[in-house]
Motif scaffolding. Structure first.
Motif, PDB file in Angstrom:
ATOM      1  N   PRO A   1     -42.230  61.945  -5.676  1.00  0.00           N
ATOM      2  CA  PRO A   1     -40.878  61.952  -6.247  1.00  0.00           C
ATOM      3  C   PRO A   1     -40.603  60.751  -7.148  1.00  0.00           C
ATOM      4  O   PRO A   1     -39.718  60.821  -7.999  1.00  0.00           O
TER       5      PRO A   1
ATOM      6  N   LEU B   1     -38.390  70.446  -4.533  1.00  0.00           N
ATOM      7  CA  LEU B   1     -37.247  69.664  -4.988  1.00  0.00           C
ATOM      8  C   LEU B   1     -35.915  70.213  -4.466  1.00  0.00           C
ATOM      9  O   LEU B   1     -34.839  69.746  -4.875  1.00  0.00           O
TER      10      LEU B   1
ATOM     11  N   TYR C   1     -32.889  68.209  -3.494  1.00  0.00           N
ATOM     12  CA  TYR C   1     -32.041  67.667  -4.566  1.00  0.00           C
ATOM     13  C   TYR C   1     -31.212  68.752  -5.245  1.00  0.00           C
ATOM     14  O   TYR C   1     -30.470  68.469  -6.178  1.00  0.00           O
TER      15      TYR C   1
ATOM     16  N   VAL D   1     -40.368  66.615 -14.158  1.00  0.00           N
ATOM     17  CA  VAL D   1     -40.089  66.699 -12.725  1.00  0.00           C
ATOM     18  C   VAL D   1     -39.247  65.502 -12.297  1.00  0.00           C
ATOM     19  O   VAL D   1     -38.247  65.636 -11.587  1.00  0.00           O
TER      20      VAL D   1
ATOM     21  N   ILE E   1     -35.244  65.436 -10.890  1.00  0.00           N
ATOM     22  CA  ILE E   1     -34.788  64.744  -9.673  1.00  0.00           C
ATOM     23  C   ILE E   1     -33.687  63.743 -10.034  1.00  0.00           C
ATOM     24  O   ILE E   1     -32.635  63.692  -9.381  1.00  0.00           O
TER      25      ILE E   1
END
Lengths: 264, 780
Positions: free
Chosen positions: B637, B750, B753, B767, B771
């Motif tokens: 992440p 994800l 989130y 990505v 996030i």
């Protein structure tokens, strides 16, 4: 590729003589950048001076406390060298992450730093480890060697003969690989020499640079939490189809923390 | 039958040759006296051409000739015309301008060939090409798929006044819109199906040799179909088909772009006859990036209405496809009646509105690439199904289960008029869920979390369509020594036909596998009804033609055997290579030997056991390979890096002729699908119109380290009902399943989130940004 005259001198002196005499001559180390550029007809030097058969440019040796890597030493040889792995494992690790196996078996440390590609790995190693670049004319501190995008302190005809490293107490190299080329989108070398900390960053900007605020914070206390709140200004960084300046700035922070964590 | 028969995991015959450097590719062809060709290419994305000055180039050392489009056209070379029948709702036909082989008036994409330089060496030709002076008047350009149809976009064809070639619709939307408006759940997706550089391992190449005595041009070229290429190229050269011989030996990858009518090949063939010397052109890698057809490049907006139970009531889909500077042979066709006609794929959706706008832009034309419209269609449906799961609260598996066409509804006629003959879409999904240990995912996710990684699991159920053109011809000849030769109208360019056709002949005729030879790749010996290898069609078309050729051999063989055994033909049985009458028998080898000797044959019978079969299927008897893929990923992440950690595929490709070959097809298709979803992106600079990802230094091909150990399984319970062998296509399924399964997995990772979608390719930055944006949205 246009026709050129090929030279294969047996000594640095002979190589220097040829490039001194022929204005358009170009030194070739591993040829990893020069040959593709010539194949695309973007470079067409009249003469190529191949440094590949000069014995004095090869090999890795200890010199007192220092480690001297000859300019024509291949990345694969640095990566697998027992000497390097023992004295500066982070440097062996960096060399092992360059490009792909073909590049690592042809490309050289001297060629890499002389070319000064902004995304090359070695500049982070050389600056981060506070190395000294040795040429046929002088010694140049790493901090003075890289002067800009594909630009170095080398004078015309000046030939890198080797790079002198001193072993840090600890060092770690972290890298985000470019998905196509394998170059560093961002590469961070963190090295600890007693209370003196160096953080060198490649890939992110037009040339390798030291992250001074990070160094100061880590010199005060060498710990991951020291980097909290220390950021890199995206305004000075590169943006391209693979990574924006914002992202690069963020990645520098993440990789620096990981490097510190690895050697804390 | 036997260890080399159908269904056996027989190792590829061709591999030793290909893997030890013994393959023979077009670039291995050198003809005495050849000159080398180089093309002058447009440096501009869009420019008017005011003049072309070849004088300096002609003076360059070694240069023998310089030709422009004017020379080719004076020599009878025809422009590319397109057989694309699409009309808008009012009956107005699609705008499909001719493409000149080497235009002299306007360049419409960077890299477009504009002049041909011939010289004694390749380097001299390139040097000469640099000296051709073209007076360009650069024009504003457009590369963006989404914006090409805007009223203020620069227009490529002023005579048409818009970049939109046609607005095609399957029906009026009103009823669909009303259904969606009244639905309990409404979901919508906006998708980008990224443009890809196909990048086969072997760059494009052409060698042409003209024989004045016979007036025949021989063109050595990579291809996917010899006879289709001969027909198309002869027409463009304006010569009879029998005056053009096409020869292809080994070919290093096709993926759909090989058999196209490329201007470079036409120019080279024409020049060889014009100058009376052989001409060779070897495209370099940079040229393949800007002149091989690109793949994909669509934007889609889709809206779906579902009832309270999660059943789809209606679907509305609008697609814009970027066809590039010119039509391409199939580009505009792909979403409409090419592969894209498969939509809505495996789902039972009766109310469906579909609109397609092909748009011209200043980019390399797009055309068929592995899946050719089906990966795009399945991507749309699978992203919609994930959105539907999210909206209804059903699991991703359950919402699919409620909407997939049940086996009890087969044969099933789709909204786009395909008839699904066989398939067990729900059963295949259940197999995959089990093989992938979906139920054990929570534990794996928890373990990943301990290592600071976000783990996600994604699913894609897909249906694609195989077959392409409805005819194929094959010939099977038994030699007097008892061996067999297959003369193929198909063209193996990596698929392993030398192996699988030999398995078939062993199975059908009892001739040992290693005594079956494949002959392909020369229009002098290829059956005239040959079409080629694309659209996952070789076994279902070529295989059936082999089966029926072998049947004819058996029928004739029985007559010969009856004569040899002095029995009635009706008494002869053929079993495992033997013609039997009661307890006596003769082997097929003995019959083959006898067949070569007229004295041993019945009165009036033609010598030889040599049969060809032109297989013509019902045009709609395509088949529908399908499957379910489940992908698991770990996301870092902090950096946004995605690593695939588990991949499970279950494919229904009917009867599996050789599991090793089909596994190879699945893995290769998955690799290319993951390439699209993870790293590949043919990005153009919107201002200059230059291809930014113009080399392997910038264009990210998928690498071995992106993949975990992959497991492919088959659901073999559903043989195809529309061909003799029960086979379905196998070549393109992986490219259909991988992108949606992968994106679904990353979005699932994800999910903490609240991320709902990320456009392909899912680069680390995208990505990470998804996030970061989700975090800041929550904070706000």
């Amino acid at each position: 590729m246009l026709d050129f005259t090929y030279h294969r001198p047996a000594s640095v002196a002979d190589a220097a003589k040829i490039v001194g005499e022929i204005e358009d001559a170009k030194l070739m180390a591993g040829g990893m950048t020069l040959i593709p550029t010539m194949k695309q007809r973007l470079a067409s030097p009249s003469d190529i001076v191949d440094l590949g058969r000069i014995p004095e440019l090869k090999g890795i040796r200890r010199d007192g406390a220092d480690l001297v890597i000859g300019a024509m030493t291949r990345h694969a040889d640095v990566a697998s060298s027992a000497l390097v792995r023992e004295a500066i494992p982070a440097l062996a690790s960096l060399a092992g992450q360059i490009g792909d196996p073909a590049v690592r078996h042809r490309g050289t440390i001297g060629g890499s730093i002389s070319n000064a590609d902004p995304a090359a790995d070695y500049p982070a190693g050389v600056v981060g480890l506070d190395a000294v670049v040795e040429t046929n004319q002088r010694q140049i501190a790493a901090d003075d060697f890289f002067t800009g995008l594909f630009d170095t302190a080398l004078e015309p005809g000046e030939i890198v003969t080797g790079v002198r490293f001193r072993a840090p107490d600890a060092a770690n190299y972290q890298k985000l690989r470019h998905p196509a080329s394998g170059y560093a989108v961002v590469g961070v070398m963190v090295a600890r020499f007693g209370s003196n900390i160096r953080v060198a960053i490649t890939g992110a900007g037009p040339s390798v640079f030291r992250a001074m605020e990070m160094e100061a914070a880590l010199s005060a206390k060498f710990a991951v939490e020291s980097l909290a709140g220390v950021s890199i200004d995206a305004a000075d960084l590169l943006s391209d189809m693979h990574a924006s300046a914002d992202y690069r700035a963020h990645v520098v922070g993440v990789l620096a923390k990981r490097a510190v964590a690895a050697i804390s | 039958m036997g260890q080399f028969g159908i269904g056996q995991p027989v190792r590829r015959k061709e591999d030793i040759r290909l893997l030890t450097g013994k393959g023979r590719y077009t670039d291995d062809v050198h003809v005495d006296g050849q000159v080398w060709a180089a093309f002058v290419r447009s440096p501009h994305a869009h420019a008017d051409i005011r003049g072309i000055d070849i004088a300096a180039a002609l003076e360059s050392p070694g240069v023998t000739h310089v030709f422009t489009g004017a020379d080719l056209e004076a020599g009878g070379v025809q422009p590319l015309l397109y057989d694309l029948p699409f009309k808008d709702r009012n009956g107005k036909p699609m705008f499909k301008p001719a493409r000149r082989i080497l235009p002299t008036d306007r360049a419409r994409f960077g890299g477009e060939p504009l002049a041909l330089v011939l010289a004694e060496t390749a380097e001299q030709a390139k040097a000469g090409a640099e000296l051709v002076e073209i007076d360009f008047e650069p024009l504003p350009c457009v590369t963006s798929t989404a914006r090409a149809g805007d009223p203020d976009a620069p227009v490529l064809y002023p005579e048409h006044g818009s970049n939109v070639a046609v607005h095609w619709e399957n029906r009026a939307p009103d009823e669909i819109d009303a259904l969606i408006a009244g639905a309990a759940h409404k979901v919508s997706v906006d998708l980008v199906n990224n443009r890809l550089v196909v990048a086969p391992m072997e760059p494009r190449c052409a060698v042409a040799d003209y024989d004045a005595a016979s007036d025949v041009i021989t063109l050595y070229t990579p291809t996917q179909g010899i006879m289709t290429m001969q027909t198309a190229f002869a027409a463009l050269l304006n010569i009879p088909k029998n005056k053009l011989r096409i020869v292809a030996q080994d070919v290093g990858g096709g993926f759909g772009i090989r058999s196209k009518r490329y201007p470079e090949s036409i120019a080279v063939a024409w020049a060889a006859k014009k100058i009376g010397r052989p001409v060779k052109w070897r495209g370099d890698r940079s040229e393949t990036f800007v002149s091989d057809y690109h793949g994909r490049d669509q934007v889609n907006h889709a809206v779906m209405g579902l009832d309270r139970d999660g059943r789809v009531l209606a679907l509305r889909l609008e697609t814009i496809v970027n066809v590039g500077g010119y039509c391409g042979d199939n580009g505009p066709r792909l979403p409409i009646d090419g592969g894209g006609r498969i939509i809505p794929c495996g789902y039972d959706i009766e109310k469906f509105y579909f609109s397609v706008k092909p748009v011209y832009t200043n980019t390399v034309p797009t055309d068929t690439y592995r899946g050719a419209g089906r990966p795009e269609a399945n991507f749309i449906m699978e992203r919609l199904m994930d959105a539907a799961a999210d909206a209804t609260g059903l699991s991703r598996i359950e919402v699919r289960r409620r909407n997939l066409i049940p086996t009890s509804k087969l044969p099933y006629r789709t909204q786009m008029d395909f008839v699904y003959d066989s398939g067990d879409f729900i059963g295949t999904m259940d197999m995959t869920v089990k093989e992938a240990d979906w139920d054990g995912f929570a534990a794996r996710r928890a373990e990943s979390e301990k290592r600071g990684k976000l783990r996600g699991i994604g699913i894609a159920s897909f249906v694609e369509q195989a077959g392409g053109r409805p005819t194929e011809e094959m010939r099977v000849k038994l030699e007097a020594d008892g061996s067999a030769t297959v003369y193929a109208g198909t063209f193996s360019h990596g698929q392993g036909h030398e192996t699988v056709y030999a398995q078939m002949v062993e199975d059908f005729l009892g001739i040992p596998f290693d005594q079956v030879k494949l002959v392909q790749g020369d229009s002098d010996t290829t059956p005239v009804g040959g079409i080629g290898t694309f659209g996952s069609r070789s076994s279902m078309m070529g295989g059936v033609a082999i089966r029926r050729s072998c049947n004819q051999i058996i029928i004739k063989g029985k007559r010969i055997a009856a004569h040899l055994l002095q029995a009635e033909e009706s008494q002869v049985r053929f079993e495992e290579g033997l013609f039997k009458v009661n307890v006596s028998s003769v082997s097929i080898q003995e019959v083959a030997r006898a067949a070569a000797d007229p004295s041993k044959l019945p009165e009036g019978m033609k010598a030889g056991l040599d049969e060809n079969y032109l297989f013509e299927r019902e045009p709609d008897a395509m088949n529908f390979p399908n499957g379910c893929h489940i992908c698991e990923v770990e996301v870092d992440p902090d950096l946004g890096i995605v690593q695939i950690v588990k991949y499970t595929a279950v494919d229904d490709c009917g009867v599996v002729l050789n599991p090793l070959l089909v596994h190879g097809q699945v893995y290769g298709g998955v690799a290319q699908g993951i390439g699209q979803a993870l790293t590949e992106d043919a990005v153009y600079d919107e201002t200059s119109g230059q291809l930014l990802a113009g080399s392997f230094m910038d264009y990210g091909m998928p690498r071995a380290h992106h993949f975990p150990h992959m497991v492919a399984h088959f659901n073999e319970s559903q043989p195809c009902k529309t061909n003799d062998l029960g086979v379905k296509g196998a070549g393109e399924a992986g490219a259909c399943g991988a992108p949606p399964a992968f994106v679904s997995a990353v979005v699932d990772a994800l999910s903490p989130y609240g991320v709902k979608h990320i456009d392909m390719p899912l680069t680390p930055e995208r990505v990470w940004r998804a996030i970061a944006d989700a975090k800041s949205k929550r904070a706000a």
